[in-house]
Design a protein around this motif. Structure first.
Motif, short mmCIF file in Angstrom:
data_model
loop_
_atom_site.label_atom_id
_atom_site.label_comp_id
_atom_site.label_asym_id
_atom_site.label_seq_id
_atom_site.Cartn_x
_atom_site.Cartn_y
_atom_site.Cartn_z
N ASN A 78 22.29 15.14 -24.31
CA ASN A 78 22.18 14.47 -25.60
C ASN A 78 21.96 12.97 -25.43
O ASN A 78 21.16 12.36 -26.15
CB ASN A 78 23.41 14.74 -26.46
CG ASN A 78 23.19 14.26 -27.87
OD1 ASN A 78 22.30 14.73 -28.55
ND2 ASN A 78 23.99 13.28 -28.29
N ASP A 82 18.77 10.98 -26.73
CA ASP A 82 18.98 9.85 -27.64
C ASP A 82 18.28 8.59 -27.12
O ASP A 82 17.65 7.86 -27.89
CB ASP A 82 20.48 9.60 -27.81
CG ASP A 82 20.77 8.63 -28.93
OD1 ASP A 82 20.16 8.77 -30.01
OD2 ASP A 82 21.61 7.73 -28.71
N THR A 87 15.37 14.05 -31.05
CA THR A 87 16.49 14.75 -31.67
C THR A 87 16.55 16.18 -31.15
O THR A 87 15.54 16.75 -30.76
CB THR A 87 16.39 14.78 -33.21
OG1 THR A 87 15.18 15.42 -33.59
CG2 THR A 87 16.43 13.38 -33.78
N THR A 97 20.87 16.67 -34.29
CA THR A 97 21.53 15.46 -33.78
C THR A 97 20.97 14.17 -34.37
O THR A 97 21.42 13.10 -34.00
CB THR A 97 21.45 15.39 -32.24
OG1 THR A 97 20.08 15.35 -31.84
CG2 THR A 97 22.16 16.57 -31.61
N LEU A 103 25.58 15.54 -34.80
CA LEU A 103 26.03 15.10 -33.47
C LEU A 103 27.48 15.54 -33.24
O LEU A 103 27.82 16.06 -32.18
CB LEU A 103 25.90 13.59 -33.35
CG LEU A 103 26.14 12.98 -31.98
CD1 LEU A 103 25.21 13.59 -30.94
CD2 LEU A 103 25.93 11.47 -32.04
N MET A 106 27.61 19.24 -32.62
CA MET A 106 27.18 19.59 -31.27
C MET A 106 28.32 19.39 -30.27
O MET A 106 28.56 20.23 -29.42
CB MET A 106 25.97 18.77 -30.84
CG MET A 106 25.37 19.31 -29.56
SD MET A 106 24.33 18.19 -28.70
CE MET A 106 25.50 17.21 -27.83
N HIS A 107 29.03 18.29 -30.38
CA HIS A 107 30.16 18.02 -29.49
C HIS A 107 31.23 19.10 -29.65
O HIS A 107 31.78 19.60 -28.65
CB HIS A 107 30.76 16.65 -29.77
CG HIS A 107 29.91 15.52 -29.31
ND1 HIS A 107 30.38 14.48 -28.55
CD2 HIS A 107 28.59 15.26 -29.48
CE1 HIS A 107 29.41 13.63 -28.29
NE2 HIS A 107 28.32 14.09 -28.85
#
Length: 190
Positions: A78, A82, A87, A97, A103, A106-107
């Motif tokens: 990621n 970034d 994305t 993201t 975001l 996703m984490h």
């Protein structure tokens, strides 16, 4: 802006078709596909896919674990995306993201996926240790060898009905018939 898809399966006996169809349906113009484990950070098509990405592009995958197998690896991916201005979209979790909530999702999903893999690995190790000690796991047999022998003797004597024998050894008639047949019992077919 290009929408680029990446598909991966772990072994040659698995099919990429479903993932590729999902990515095409999601509007991906270019698809990259690997057949190898996700625990390897460098994969030929994955590397080519990342190299092809440009600022403003979208990388689309069907599931989060298609890109990486642990949270650290996913976070590194990621961060790399970034920095490039790319994305990441994950279809099964509706993660994007380009947004703060995407975001965060996703984490969170990556952490849960890592926990799930660790839990499965832990359970497998426990089961393997049990096997080494002679435990095979699974459901216990309905009839112990002693009860099966007793049931066979009662059956062979011919004084009781199958229903009475089943009640005497504490199983259903179907279980009694199955156990006698599996054991190669004498006269169990009548």
């Amino acid at each position: 802006m290009a929408r680029i898809g990446y598909a991966r399966v772990s072994t040659a006996d698995q099919s990429l078709t479903a993932q590729q169809a999902q990515l095409t349906a999601a509007g991906c113009e270019v698809l990259y596909s690997d057949v190898m484990t996700g625990s390897v950070a460098s994969r030929p098509e994955w590397d080519a896919c990342r190299k092809a990405l440009r600022a403003g592009d979208e990388l689309v995958i069907t599931r989060l674990d298609r890109a990486g197998r642990n949270l650290k690896h996913l976070l590194e991916i990621n961060e790399e995306l970034d920095e490039k201005g790319v994305t990441l979209k994950v279809l099964d979790l509706a993660i994007d993201t380009s947004t703060a909530s995407g975001l965060f999702a996703m984490h969170l999903a990556g952490a849960f996926a890592q926990l799930e893999r660790a839990t499965i690995s832990e359970r497998t190790k426990i089961a393997m240790a049990g096997r080494a000690r002679g435990r095979n796991g699974g459901r216990p047999k309905a009839l112990s060898p002693k009860s099966l022998s007793r049931a066979q003797d009662l059956y062979d004597a011919g004084n009781l009905t199958v229903k009475e024998i089943a009640a005497a050894v504490g199983v259903s008639q179907a279980t009694l018939y199955r156990s006698l047949a599996k054991n190669g019992a004498r006269g169990s077919s009548t």
